[in-house]
Design an enzyme around this catalytic site. Structure first.
Site, PDB file in Angstrom:
ATOM      1  N   LYS A 279       3.422   2.180 -52.846  1.00  0.00           N
ATOM      2  CA  LYS A 279       3.395   2.677 -51.461  1.00  0.00           C
ATOM      3  C   LYS A 279       2.648   1.703 -50.561  1.00  0.00           C
ATOM      4  CE  LYS A 279       0.200   5.821 -49.842  1.00  0.00           C
ATOM      5  NZ  LYS A 279      -0.344   5.304 -48.588  1.00  0.00           N
ATOM      6  N   ASN A 280       1.473   1.277 -50.997  1.00  0.00           N
ATOM      7  CA  ASN A 280       0.636   0.464 -50.118  1.00  0.00           C
ATOM      8  C   ASN A 280       1.137  -0.972 -49.984  1.00  0.00           C
ATOM      9  OD1 ASN A 280      -0.908   2.679 -49.705  1.00  0.00           O
ATOM     10  ND2 ASN A 280      -2.662   1.998 -50.948  1.00  0.00           N
TER      11      ASN A 280
ATOM     12  N   CYS B  74      -4.290  10.434 -43.804  1.00  0.00           N
ATOM     13  CA  CYS B  74      -5.270  11.288 -44.479  1.00  0.00           C
ATOM     14  C   CYS B  74      -6.553  11.365 -43.669  1.00  0.00           C
ATOM     15  CB  CYS B  74      -5.595  10.700 -45.856  1.00  0.00           C
ATOM     16  SG  CYS B  74      -4.259  10.830 -47.022  1.00  0.00           S
TER      17      CYS B  74
ATOM     18  N   ASP C 112      -8.843   4.920 -54.205  1.00  0.00           N
ATOM     19  CA  ASP C 112      -7.712   5.837 -54.338  1.00  0.00           C
ATOM     20  C   ASP C 112      -7.637   6.507 -55.712  1.00  0.00           C
ATOM     21  OD1 ASP C 112      -6.988   5.329 -51.772  1.00  0.00           O
ATOM     22  OD2 ASP C 112      -5.219   4.127 -52.231  1.00  0.00           O
TER      23      ASP C 112
HETATM   24  C1  UD1 Z   1      -5.583   1.021 -47.385  1.00  0.00           C
HETATM   25  C2  UD1 Z   1      -4.689   1.876 -48.261  1.00  0.00           C
HETATM   26  C3  UD1 Z   1      -5.450   3.109 -48.747  1.00  0.00           C
HETATM   27  C4  UD1 Z   1      -6.736   2.688 -49.440  1.00  0.00           C
HETATM   28  C5  UD1 Z   1      -7.550   1.741 -48.574  1.00  0.00           C
HETATM   29  C6  UD1 Z   1      -8.757   1.158 -49.289  1.00  0.00           C
HETATM   30  C7  UD1 Z   1      -2.526   1.409 -47.308  1.00  0.00           C
HETATM   31  C8  UD1 Z   1      -1.334   1.905 -46.576  1.00  0.00           C
HETATM   32  N1  UD1 Z   1      -3.549   2.286 -47.473  1.00  0.00           N
HETATM   33  O1  UD1 Z   1      -5.935   1.806 -46.259  1.00  0.00           O
HETATM   34  O2  UD1 Z   1      -4.612   3.807 -49.655  1.00  0.00           O
HETATM   35  O3  UD1 Z   1      -7.520   3.828 -49.701  1.00  0.00           O
HETATM   36  O4  UD1 Z   1      -6.730   0.640 -48.138  1.00  0.00           O
HETATM   37  O5  UD1 Z   1      -8.387   0.540 -50.461  1.00  0.00           O
HETATM   38  O6  UD1 Z   1      -2.552   0.287 -47.778  1.00  0.00           O
HETATM   39  N2  UD1 Z   1     -12.388   0.100 -41.402  1.00  0.00           N
HETATM   40  C9  UD1 Z   1     -13.093  -0.185 -40.279  1.00  0.00           C
HETATM   41  N3  UD1 Z   1     -12.452  -0.802 -39.238  1.00  0.00           N
HETATM   42  C10 UD1 Z   1     -11.136  -1.141 -39.291  1.00  0.00           C
HETATM   43  C11 UD1 Z   1     -10.419  -0.856 -40.472  1.00  0.00           C
HETATM   44  C12 UD1 Z   1     -11.058  -0.232 -41.516  1.00  0.00           C
HETATM   45  O7  UD1 Z   1     -14.285   0.114 -40.193  1.00  0.00           O
HETATM   46  O8  UD1 Z   1     -10.619  -1.692 -38.320  1.00  0.00           O
HETATM   47  C13 UD1 Z   1     -13.053   0.790 -42.525  1.00  0.00           C
HETATM   48  C14 UD1 Z   1     -12.431   2.148 -42.809  1.00  0.00           C
HETATM   49  O9  UD1 Z   1     -12.959   3.131 -41.977  1.00  0.00           O
HETATM   50  C15 UD1 Z   1     -12.790   2.360 -44.253  1.00  0.00           C
HETATM   51  C16 UD1 Z   1     -12.773   0.935 -44.813  1.00  0.00           C
HETATM   52  O10 UD1 Z   1     -12.840   0.058 -43.704  1.00  0.00           O
HETATM   53  O11 UD1 Z   1     -14.075   2.887 -44.375  1.00  0.00           O
HETATM   54  C17 UD1 Z   1     -11.532   0.607 -45.634  1.00  0.00           C
HETATM   55  O12 UD1 Z   1     -10.395   0.744 -44.839  1.00  0.00           O
HETATM   56  P1  UD1 Z   1      -9.098  -0.151 -45.014  1.00  0.00           P
HETATM   57  O13 UD1 Z   1      -9.316  -1.132 -46.101  1.00  0.00           O
HETATM   58  O14 UD1 Z   1      -8.702  -0.669 -43.684  1.00  0.00           O
HETATM   59  O15 UD1 Z   1      -8.056   0.918 -45.485  1.00  0.00           O
HETATM   60  P2  UD1 Z   1      -6.582   1.127 -44.981  1.00  0.00           P
HETATM   61  O16 UD1 Z   1      -5.921  -0.199 -44.760  1.00  0.00           O
HETATM   62  O17 UD1 Z   1      -6.550   2.146 -43.921  1.00  0.00           O
END
Ligand code: UD1
Length: 421
Positions: A22-23, A117, A308
């Site tokens: 999915k990711n 989520c 995850d």
């Molecule tokens: C992706 C995955 C998700 C997984 C996560 C961490 C997809 C579609 N989803 O989510 O399943 O749980 O990686 O492995 O690939 N953050 C910030 N600022 C930002 C972006 C993120 O502070 O601009 C923080 C988030 O709040 C969180 C952390 O960084 O605490 C990790 O987020 P991120 O790695 O961006 O996760 P996703 O890409 O949303």
């Protein structure tokens, strides 16, 4: 609303085939916006989130057709819109990934703030920091973000990510492939899904180096062309079935896994006494060889233990001897499954980002809520060993990210079915 009914089941036995990740597939689909050409993606999993991404791409003027089972053709020559509609975007956080490629190709993108989520604040500041560094003007208004590239297009730059965000790394990579000059993403995420995206971009003619390390270099090119790519296997789905085998003390052969991608899961299962053998045809997991014991877990960005898998692993830890500690460092609110597991008889106490699990608990079926995608999977595998019936509601979360969940579990002997209320 549909529900899953899970009955206490015999130890799982048999073989299960893992779907495309999915990711990985969601950013790959977003990347298909970049060339004025046709891309083909194989091993596309049948998921609700994939359907949402298809609808978003269609709404932008792309033509999508399923040319074979799990093979998606995306023709981006008709791109005619730079606005990703709220009704679609709110369903899934990953829809924000269309921002980078739209901005790169058309010089403008407007995307509503994403849904998905409810696990913590999940801001997008790092994505926006990246776009700004590439010269884009970023305006935040009434729940949407609009980015505009400078007249001559985006300009390569060096971007330090304060946290190795997966989504920000992907979005910036996709924006930078058509920028003028070189872009460096420092403290980049190193997840296998990032490498998969870089491979796809390079097949299109992009010049991305260093994906899979903490520094990615992107040399901008003028134009990209269509490419074909096969999605990597879903390491989180694989981990979930490995845990299902372990929690039921069963024996399951998991096909279509890259062992390197799931090293922390394998290591932690072995620490608990689960047998995990890596063979040519997959991972063989046996939870019935010895008494299983506790371990401690701390979630981290890749190659650390994946956030995850934290909730399914915690469900498993409620059943082993001894007490375990789980520390969540990636998301700030990812313990919503704890209250539900406790309703099933688990003994888990939370203190900030730390959960203490007193193991060897006899779980009992209860009415529980899938509060997010992975929490739902955790409750389902807990239900397999709980006395009586576990009724899981809000299962659309599970269907967002697990292909053929019921069929695959039933194929292993699990007593689980979907009912419409
Ligand atoms: C992706 C995955 C998700 C997984 C996560 C961490 C997809 C579609 N989803 O989510 O399943 O749980 O990686 O492995 O690939 N953050 C910030 N600022 C930002 C972006 C993120 O502070 O601009 C923080 C988030 O709040 C969180 C952390 O960084 O605490 C990790 O987020 P991120 O790695 O961006 O996760 P996703 O890409 O949303």
């Amino acid at each position: 609303m549909a529900k899953f009914l899970v009955q206490k089941s015999d130890p799982l036995h048999g073989e299960v085939n893992i779907s495309g990740a999915k990711n990985a597939v969601l950013p790959l689909m977003a990347a298909a916006i970049l060339p004025e050409d046709v891309c083909t993606i194989s091993d596309v999993p049948e998921l609700r989130d994939v359907r949402v991404m298809k609808e978003i791409l269609s709404s932008l003027g792309l033509r999508l057709s399923e040319i074979d089972k799990n093979v998606l053709e995306i023709d981006a020559s008709g791109l005619n819109n730079y606005i990703a509609n709220y009704e679609l975007v709110r369903k899934m956080r990953a829809s924000f990934l269309v921002m980078g490629p739209l901005l790169a190709r058309t010089g403008k993108a407007r995307v509503h703030l994403p849904g998905g989520c409810t696990i913590g604040a999940r801001p997008i500041d790092l994505h926006l920091k990246g776009f700004k560094a590439l010269g884009a003007e970023v305006v935040l208004k009434d729940n949407y973000v609009e980015t505009t590239a400078p007249a001559g297009g985006l300009i390569g730059n060096s971007i330090y990510l304060d946290f190795p965000s997966v989504g920000a790394t992907e979005n910036i990579m996709m924006a930078a492939v058509l920028a003028k000059g070189s872009t460096y993403i420092i403290n980049a995420a190193e997840e296998p899904e990032i490498v998969d995206l870089a491979n796809f971009l390079n097949k299109m003619g992009a010049r991305v180096k260093g994906a899979g390390t903490d520094q990615i270099k992107i040399e901008g090119v003028e134009k990209l062309h269509g490419a074909s790519h096969t999605v990597i296997p879903d390491r989180i789905e694989a981990g979930t079935y490995m845990l299902a085998a372990a929690i039921t003390r069963g024996e399951v052969l998991v096909h279509n896994v890259v062992p390197d991608h799931i090293r922390p899961i394998t290591a932690k299962l072995r620490e608990c006494g689960v047998d995990v053998e890596i063979g040519d045809d997959g991972m063989f997991v046996a939870g019935d060889r010895r008494e299983l014991t506790s371990t401690d877990i701390k979630t981290l960005p890749y190659p650390g233990f994946p956030t995850d898998i934290q909730s399914p692993f915690m469900a498993f830890l409620t059943t082993v001897k001894g007490s375990s500690t789980v520390i969540e460092t990636v998301f700030e609110n990812r313990f919503m499954h704890v209250a539900e597991l406790n309703r099933m008889g688990a003994n888990i106490k939370i203190d900030g980002n730390r959960a203490k699990i007193q193991g060897a608990k006899k779980l009992e079926g209860a009415q529980v809520i899938a509060t997010d995608l992975r929490a739902g999977a955790a409750l389902a595998i807990a239900g397999l060993v709980a006395e009586g019936t576990t009724e899981i509601s809000e299962i659309y979360h599970i269907e967002r990210g697990y292909a053929h969940f019921i069929e695959k579990f039933r194929g292993l002997g699990a007593n689980i079915l979907k009912i419409d209320d």
